[in-house]
Motif scaffolding. Structure first.
Motif, short mmCIF file in Angstrom:
data_model
loop_
_atom_site.label_atom_id
_atom_site.label_comp_id
_atom_site.label_asym_id
_atom_site.label_seq_id
_atom_site.Cartn_x
_atom_site.Cartn_y
_atom_site.Cartn_z
N GLN A 96 -6.28 -6.44 57.97
CA GLN A 96 -6.11 -5.52 57.00
C GLN A 96 -6.36 -5.97 55.64
OE1 GLN A 96 -5.29 -2.13 57.52
NE2 GLN A 96 -5.49 -2.00 55.31
N GLY A 97 -7.10 -5.50 54.57
CA GLY A 97 -7.41 -6.04 53.48
C GLY A 97 -8.43 -6.88 53.22
N ARG A 98 -8.90 -7.45 54.38
CA ARG A 98 -10.18 -8.37 54.10
C ARG A 98 -11.16 -7.89 55.03
NH1 ARG A 98 -9.92 -12.90 57.06
NH2 ARG A 98 -8.38 -12.17 58.67
N PHE A 99 -11.12 -7.14 55.93
CA PHE A 99 -12.38 -6.41 56.58
C PHE A 99 -12.52 -4.96 56.25
CE2 PHE A 99 -12.38 -9.12 60.62
CZ PHE A 99 -12.48 -10.61 59.91
N THR A 100 -13.58 -4.71 56.13
CA THR A 100 -13.98 -3.11 56.11
C THR A 100 -14.74 -2.62 57.18
OG1 THR A 100 -15.50 -3.17 54.37
CG2 THR A 100 -13.28 -3.05 53.68
N ILE A 101 -15.13 -1.31 57.57
CA ILE A 101 -15.72 -1.01 58.59
C ILE A 101 -16.81 0.27 57.93
CG2 ILE A 101 -14.26 0.43 59.54
CD1 ILE A 101 -15.58 -0.12 62.22
N SER A 102 -17.71 0.31 58.03
CA SER A 102 -18.45 1.40 57.37
C SER A 102 -19.70 1.83 58.39
CB SER A 102 -19.11 1.20 55.96
OG SER A 102 -20.03 0.08 56.19
N ARG A 103 -20.16 3.11 58.14
CA ARG A 103 -21.45 3.71 58.67
C ARG A 103 -22.51 3.98 57.83
NH1 ARG A 103 -20.80 6.10 63.29
NH2 ARG A 103 -18.69 6.47 63.96
N ASP A 111 -26.28 8.77 69.96
CA ASP A 111 -26.46 8.79 68.60
C ASP A 111 -24.94 8.29 68.22
OD1 ASP A 111 -26.97 11.54 66.30
OD2 ASP A 111 -26.38 9.35 66.10
N LEU A 112 -25.28 7.02 67.51
CA LEU A 112 -23.90 6.39 67.11
C LEU A 112 -23.07 7.29 66.11
CD1 LEU A 112 -22.85 3.75 68.04
CD2 LEU A 112 -23.78 2.54 66.19
N ASN A 113 -23.72 8.30 65.29
CA ASN A 113 -23.46 8.86 64.20
C ASN A 113 -22.24 9.80 64.83
OD1 ASN A 113 -25.06 7.83 62.60
ND2 ASN A 113 -26.20 9.43 62.03
N SER A 135 -14.05 6.55 62.69
CA SER A 135 -14.20 7.67 63.52
C SER A 135 -15.62 8.29 63.34
CB SER A 135 -13.16 8.89 62.98
OG SER A 135 -13.63 9.05 61.69
N SER A 136 -15.83 9.25 64.02
CA SER A 136 -17.22 9.85 63.98
C SER A 136 -17.47 10.18 62.80
CB SER A 136 -17.28 10.80 65.04
OG SER A 136 -16.26 12.00 64.65
N GLY A 137 -16.28 10.57 61.80
CA GLY A 137 -16.52 10.65 60.36
C GLY A 137 -16.27 9.42 59.58
N THR A 138 -15.27 9.56 58.76
CA THR A 138 -15.12 8.20 57.85
C THR A 138 -13.84 7.62 57.74
OG1 THR A 138 -14.72 9.68 56.05
CG2 THR A 138 -16.73 9.04 56.09
N SER A 139 -12.90 8.10 58.72
CA SER A 139 -11.56 7.54 59.02
C SER A 139 -11.63 6.22 59.44
CB SER A 139 -10.75 8.37 59.87
OG SER A 139 -10.78 9.85 59.29
N THR A 140 -10.93 5.24 58.87
CA THR A 140 -11.01 3.84 59.58
C THR A 140 -9.53 3.34 59.58
OG1 THR A 140 -10.93 2.93 57.09
CG2 THR A 140 -13.15 3.31 58.21
N SER A 141 -9.32 2.28 60.53
CA SER A 141 -8.09 1.58 60.72
C SER A 141 -8.38 0.24 61.08
CB SER A 141 -7.26 2.33 62.00
OG SER A 141 -8.22 2.24 63.05
N PHE A 142 -7.49 -0.60 60.92
CA PHE A 142 -7.70 -1.95 61.18
C PHE A 142 -6.43 -2.68 61.56
CE2 PHE A 142 -11.56 -2.16 58.75
CZ PHE A 142 -11.23 -0.94 57.75
N LYS A 158 -28.13 4.87 61.51
CA LYS A 158 -27.54 5.09 62.49
C LYS A 158 -26.87 3.64 62.96
CE LYS A 158 -29.44 9.41 64.36
NZ LYS A 158 -29.97 10.11 65.52
N MET A 159 -26.20 2.92 62.21
CA MET A 159 -25.70 1.76 62.46
C MET A 159 -24.24 1.71 61.93
SD MET A 159 -28.12 -0.48 62.90
CE MET A 159 -27.86 -2.02 62.49
N VAL A 160 -23.41 0.71 62.51
CA VAL A 160 -21.90 0.78 62.21
C VAL A 160 -21.87 -0.86 61.58
CG1 VAL A 160 -19.55 0.58 62.81
CG2 VAL A 160 -21.14 2.65 63.38
N TYR A 161 -21.08 -0.86 60.49
CA TYR A 161 -21.17 -2.38 59.98
C TYR A 161 -19.77 -2.86 59.94
CZ TYR A 161 -25.73 -1.15 58.35
OH TYR A 161 -27.08 -0.73 58.40
#
Length: 119
Positions: free
Chosen positions: A64-71, A28-30, A52-59, A76-79
């Motif tokens: 930095q500043g050009r890419f974002t990551i989300s769930r 379960d990717l979530n 993270s398994s929550g919403t914390s992100t790092s780059f 059950k996908m990550v982008y």
């Protein structure tokens, strides 16, 4: 058995955008932190973004500043959202998850998706 599948790569011009997707079976990717790495020809694989398994992100500094990551927890996908793409972003992009299995860490990788940024 864990399988990760990336999609969304392609050819884009400088300054363009792409969205990469990571889907999983066997887990379960979530409930896992997910990383995006990339590898350009002749270069080592590098970590570019994590969520993270929550919403914390790092780059990485390079994105930095050009890419974002989300769930999307419903799908059950990550982008990986890539904006203002540069030629140096050209690489194969990999989705990566680490799991504890007993007392060991097991790494799972997708096969990658090619991103090519042209001038």
């Amino acid at each position: 058995q864990v399988q990760l599948v990336e999609s969304g790569g392609g050819l884009v011009q400088i300054g363009g955008s792409l969205r990469l997707s990571c889907a999983a079976s066997g887990i379960d990717l979530n409930t896992y932190a997910v990383n995006w790495h990339r590898q350009a020809p002749g270069n080592e694989r590098e970590l570019v973004a994590s969520i993270s398994s929550g919403t914390s992100t790092s780059f990485s500094d390079s994105v930095q500043g050009r890419f974002t990551i989300s769930r999307d927890n419903v799908k059950k996908m990550v982008y990986l959202h890539m904006n203002n793409l540069k030629v140096e972003d050209t690489a194969v992009y990999y989705c990566h998850v680490q799991q504890w299995v007993g007392s060991s860490i097991v790494d799972s990788w997708g096969r990658g998706t090619q991103v090519t940024v042209s001038s």
